[in-house]
Design a protein around this motif. Sequence first.
Motif, PDB file in Angstrom:
ATOM      1  N   PHE A   1      48.741  28.864  69.791  1.00  0.00           N
ATOM      2  CA  PHE A   1      49.414  28.266  68.644  1.00  0.00           C
ATOM      3  C   PHE A   1      49.904  29.338  67.666  1.00  0.00           C
ATOM      4  CE2 PHE A   1      46.485  25.160  70.339  1.00  0.00           C
ATOM      5  CZ  PHE A   1      47.250  24.008  70.400  1.00  0.00           C
ATOM      6  N   GLY A   2      51.086  29.104  67.133  1.00  0.00           N
ATOM      7  CA  GLY A   2      51.650  30.044  66.186  1.00  0.00           C
ATOM      8  C   GLY A   2      52.485  29.352  65.130  1.00  0.00           C
ATOM      9  N   THR A   3      53.106  30.153  64.294  1.00  0.00           N
ATOM     10  CA  THR A   3      53.978  29.655  63.237  1.00  0.00           C
ATOM     11  C   THR A   3      55.300  30.406  63.298  1.00  0.00           C
ATOM     12  OG1 THR A   3      52.113  29.139  61.783  1.00  0.00           O
ATOM     13  CG2 THR A   3      54.279  29.355  60.757  1.00  0.00           C
TER      14      THR A   3
ATOM     15  N   SER B   1      65.459  37.995  54.112  1.00  0.00           N
ATOM     16  CA  SER B   1      66.448  38.928  54.647  1.00  0.00           C
ATOM     17  C   SER B   1      67.115  38.383  55.905  1.00  0.00           C
ATOM     18  CB  SER B   1      65.785  40.271  54.963  1.00  0.00           C
ATOM     19  OG  SER B   1      65.234  40.843  53.798  1.00  0.00           O
ATOM     20  N   ASN B   2      66.991  37.063  56.119  1.00  0.00           N
ATOM     21  CA  ASN B   2      67.612  36.399  57.254  1.00  0.00           C
ATOM     22  C   ASN B   2      67.035  36.872  58.592  1.00  0.00           C
ATOM     23  OD1 ASN B   2      69.498  34.254  57.455  1.00  0.00           O
ATOM     24  ND2 ASN B   2      70.947  35.616  58.485  1.00  0.00           N
ATOM     25  N   ILE B   3      65.744  37.135  58.597  1.00  0.00           N
ATOM     26  CA  ILE B   3      65.056  37.554  59.818  1.00  0.00           C
ATOM     27  C   ILE B   3      63.939  36.558  60.097  1.00  0.00           C
ATOM     28  CG2 ILE B   3      63.659  39.357  60.909  1.00  0.00           C
ATOM     29  CD1 ILE B   3      65.049  41.379  59.062  1.00  0.00           C
ATOM     30  N   ALA B   4      63.912  36.017  61.309  1.00  0.00           N
ATOM     31  CA  ALA B   4      62.866  35.077  61.708  1.00  0.00           C
ATOM     32  C   ALA B   4      61.634  35.843  62.168  1.00  0.00           C
ATOM     33  CB  ALA B   4      63.372  34.167  62.828  1.00  0.00           C
ATOM     34  N   MET B   5      60.483  35.177  62.103  1.00  0.00           N
ATOM     35  CA  MET B   5      59.256  35.791  62.605  1.00  0.00           C
ATOM     36  C   MET B   5      58.378  34.735  63.264  1.00  0.00           C
ATOM     37  SD  MET B   5      56.231  37.990  60.718  1.00  0.00           S
ATOM     38  CE  MET B   5      57.058  39.562  60.975  1.00  0.00           C
ATOM     39  N   LEU B   6      57.830  35.099  64.413  1.00  0.00           N
ATOM     40  CA  LEU B   6      56.835  34.269  65.070  1.00  0.00           C
ATOM     41  C   LEU B   6      55.512  35.026  65.053  1.00  0.00           C
ATOM     42  CD1 LEU B   6      55.833  31.875  66.728  1.00  0.00           C
ATOM     43  CD2 LEU B   6      56.644  33.047  68.791  1.00  0.00           C
ATOM     44  N   ARG B   7      54.524  34.453  64.417  1.00  0.00           N
ATOM     45  CA  ARG B   7      53.183  35.024  64.403  1.00  0.00           C
ATOM     46  C   ARG B   7      52.245  33.998  65.026  1.00  0.00           C
ATOM     47  NH1 ARG B   7      54.221  32.867  59.235  1.00  0.00           N
ATOM     48  NH2 ARG B   7      52.398  31.905  58.215  1.00  0.00           N
ATOM     49  N   TYR B   8      51.234  34.455  65.739  1.00  0.00           N
ATOM     50  CA  TYR B   8      50.403  33.507  66.480  1.00  0.00           C
ATOM     51  C   TYR B   8      48.940  33.916  66.493  1.00  0.00           C
ATOM     52  CZ  TYR B   8      50.626  36.887  70.381  1.00  0.00           C
ATOM     53  OH  TYR B   8      50.530  38.010  71.175  1.00  0.00           O
ATOM     54  N   ASP B   9      48.098  32.918  66.746  1.00  0.00           N
ATOM     55  CA  ASP B   9      46.672  33.177  66.938  1.00  0.00           C
ATOM     56  C   ASP B   9      46.486  33.628  68.381  1.00  0.00           C
ATOM     57  OD1 ASP B   9      46.149  32.291  64.367  1.00  0.00           O
ATOM     58  OD2 ASP B   9      45.653  30.251  64.989  1.00  0.00           O
ATOM     59  N   LYS B  10      45.944  34.813  68.562  1.00  0.00           N
ATOM     60  CA  LYS B  10      45.730  35.296  69.915  1.00  0.00           C
ATOM     61  C   LYS B  10      44.700  34.428  70.647  1.00  0.00           C
ATOM     62  CE  LYS B  10      44.878  39.561  68.673  1.00  0.00           C
ATOM     63  NZ  LYS B  10      44.594  41.015  68.704  1.00  0.00           N
ATOM     64  N   ARG B  11      44.713  34.538  71.944  1.00  0.00           N
ATOM     65  CA  ARG B  11      43.806  33.761  72.782  1.00  0.00           C
ATOM     66  C   ARG B  11      42.350  33.914  72.304  1.00  0.00           C
ATOM     67  NH1 ARG B  11      44.640  31.696  77.861  1.00  0.00           N
ATOM     68  NH2 ARG B  11      46.724  32.640  77.848  1.00  0.00           N
ATOM     69  N   GLY B  12      41.721  32.775  72.026  1.00  0.00           N
ATOM     70  CA  GLY B  12      40.335  32.794  71.577  1.00  0.00           C
ATOM     71  C   GLY B  12      40.164  32.873  70.078  1.00  0.00           C
ATOM     72  N   ILE B  13      41.253  32.913  69.332  1.00  0.00           N
ATOM     73  CA  ILE B  13      41.191  33.094  67.881  1.00  0.00           C
ATOM     74  C   ILE B  13      41.862  31.919  67.169  1.00  0.00           C
ATOM     75  CG2 ILE B  13      41.928  34.568  65.957  1.00  0.00           C
ATOM     76  CD1 ILE B  13      41.848  36.913  67.972  1.00  0.00           C
ATOM     77  N   GLY B  14      41.291  31.488  66.067  1.00  0.00           N
ATOM     78  CA  GLY B  14      41.903  30.434  65.269  1.00  0.00           C
ATOM     79  C   GLY B  14      42.170  29.174  66.078  1.00  0.00           C
ATOM     80  N   ALA B  15      43.392  28.656  65.956  1.00  0.00           N
ATOM     81  CA  ALA B  15      43.762  27.437  66.665  1.00  0.00           C
ATOM     82  C   ALA B  15      43.835  27.637  68.173  1.00  0.00           C
ATOM     83  CB  ALA B  15      45.110  26.925  66.139  1.00  0.00           C
ATOM     84  N   SER B  16      43.926  28.893  68.619  1.00  0.00           N
ATOM     85  CA  SER B  16      44.000  29.192  70.056  1.00  0.00           C
ATOM     86  C   SER B  16      42.625  29.428  70.667  1.00  0.00           C
ATOM     87  CB  SER B  16      44.881  30.437  70.294  1.00  0.00           C
ATOM     88  OG  SER B  16      46.175  30.266  69.767  1.00  0.00           O
ATOM     89  N   HIS B  17      41.582  28.992  69.968  1.00  0.00           N
ATOM     90  CA  HIS B  17      40.210  29.266  70.418  1.00  0.00           C
ATOM     91  C   HIS B  17      39.932  28.689  71.802  1.00  0.00           C
ATOM     92  CE1 HIS B  17      35.890  29.944  70.173  1.00  0.00           C
ATOM     93  NE2 HIS B  17      35.714  28.685  70.552  1.00  0.00           N
ATOM     94  N   ALA B  18      40.438  27.499  72.078  1.00  0.00           N
ATOM     95  CA  ALA B  18      40.126  26.837  73.346  1.00  0.00           C
ATOM     96  C   ALA B  18      40.730  27.555  74.553  1.00  0.00           C
ATOM     97  CB  ALA B  18      40.604  25.384  73.312  1.00  0.00           C
ATOM     98  N   ALA B  19      41.707  28.425  74.314  1.00  0.00           N
ATOM     99  CA  ALA B  19      42.350  29.135  75.426  1.00  0.00           C
ATOM    100  C   ALA B  19      41.550  30.350  75.869  1.00  0.00           C
ATOM    101  CB  ALA B  19      43.759  29.566  75.018  1.00  0.00           C
ATOM    102  N   PHE B  20      40.434  30.590  75.206  1.00  0.00           N
ATOM    103  CA  PHE B  20      39.627  31.766  75.517  1.00  0.00           C
ATOM    104  C   PHE B  20      38.798  31.546  76.770  1.00  0.00           C
ATOM    105  CE2 PHE B  20      35.820  34.497  74.796  1.00  0.00           C
ATOM    106  CZ  PHE B  20      36.469  35.722  74.709  1.00  0.00           C
TER     107      PHE B  20
END
Length: 311
Positions: A34-36, A84-103
């Motif tokens: 999961f990311g934003t 500055s008109n630049i997009a960014m995708l940041r995410y919870d790595k596997r096993g961290i935060g909302a991505s905990h179950a993917a660990f």
Amino acid sequence: MKKVILIGFFTLSAFFATAQETPFTLHTPTGDLFGTLTIPETKQPVPVVLLIAGSGPTDRDGNSPKLHLETNTYKQLADSLLKSNIAMLRYDKRGIGASHAAFKSEADMTFTDYINDAVLFVKTLKEDKRFSKVYIAGHSEGSLLGMMAANQIPVAGYISIAGVGEPLGETLRKQIAVQAPAIAQIFNKLMDTLETGHKVTPPDTPVLSTLFRQSIQPYMISVVKIHPQKEIAKLHCPVLILQGSTDLQVKPENADWLKAACPQAELVKIDGMNHILKTAPAAMMVNFATYQQPELPIRSELVQAIRKFVH
């Protein structure tokens, strides 16, 4: 509106709304990540930066209750680049935060798993017509992850933020020599063995038995053999190296080592910037106090350097 993009055995679900910050989910056979996504409201394609967080249980915003981190550093960076008109995708790595179950179990995880996740995120972004170019930015350990990913899939550019310039084993040896000199000799011998690709028998001493527990050894073996200077030298894309002068976790000389290995890279040193990319003195207690002050802004020089590099 929900859009689903099929990519081999993977699916990517992105939820589009008028809001500039939207959730972003990467489905994989071993769990969801999961990311934003922060994206400007425009009909024209924009550049996007994939941000890879540092080591430990640090989430997509740069926070970690376990590590007592309250920084909002990554969120602040995304919000600043948005202007500055630049997009960014940041995410919870596997096993961290909302991505905990993917660990997977600790014994089954390797550094390669995290690299593969980053590569897959880049693939999905490159196939998204909303983005004109895809860049990778990695902070701290994320710098090495991003470096490895950029060597596996072409990107428009790579950004190292407070990245380590020596193998992990060397960094750990230095830390142990200062923090626990009594066990340094034993520690060094154990590291020597791991670096050859072989497991060791965990010693009975409390600290060493934790550091060299059996379940973590496959991960350590997979990462200690990687040399950042050799990896950055392989890159065939523009490179930006960013480093703060008061970073107490990754010393400024690391940036010099990376620059020496990749002469064509642009190196930007920011005076008075610490490891979480905020203004802080070199004094340890005051420096680390900023790690629990999320209201502090990130350094504008950092944002300006990334904006210039991308545009």
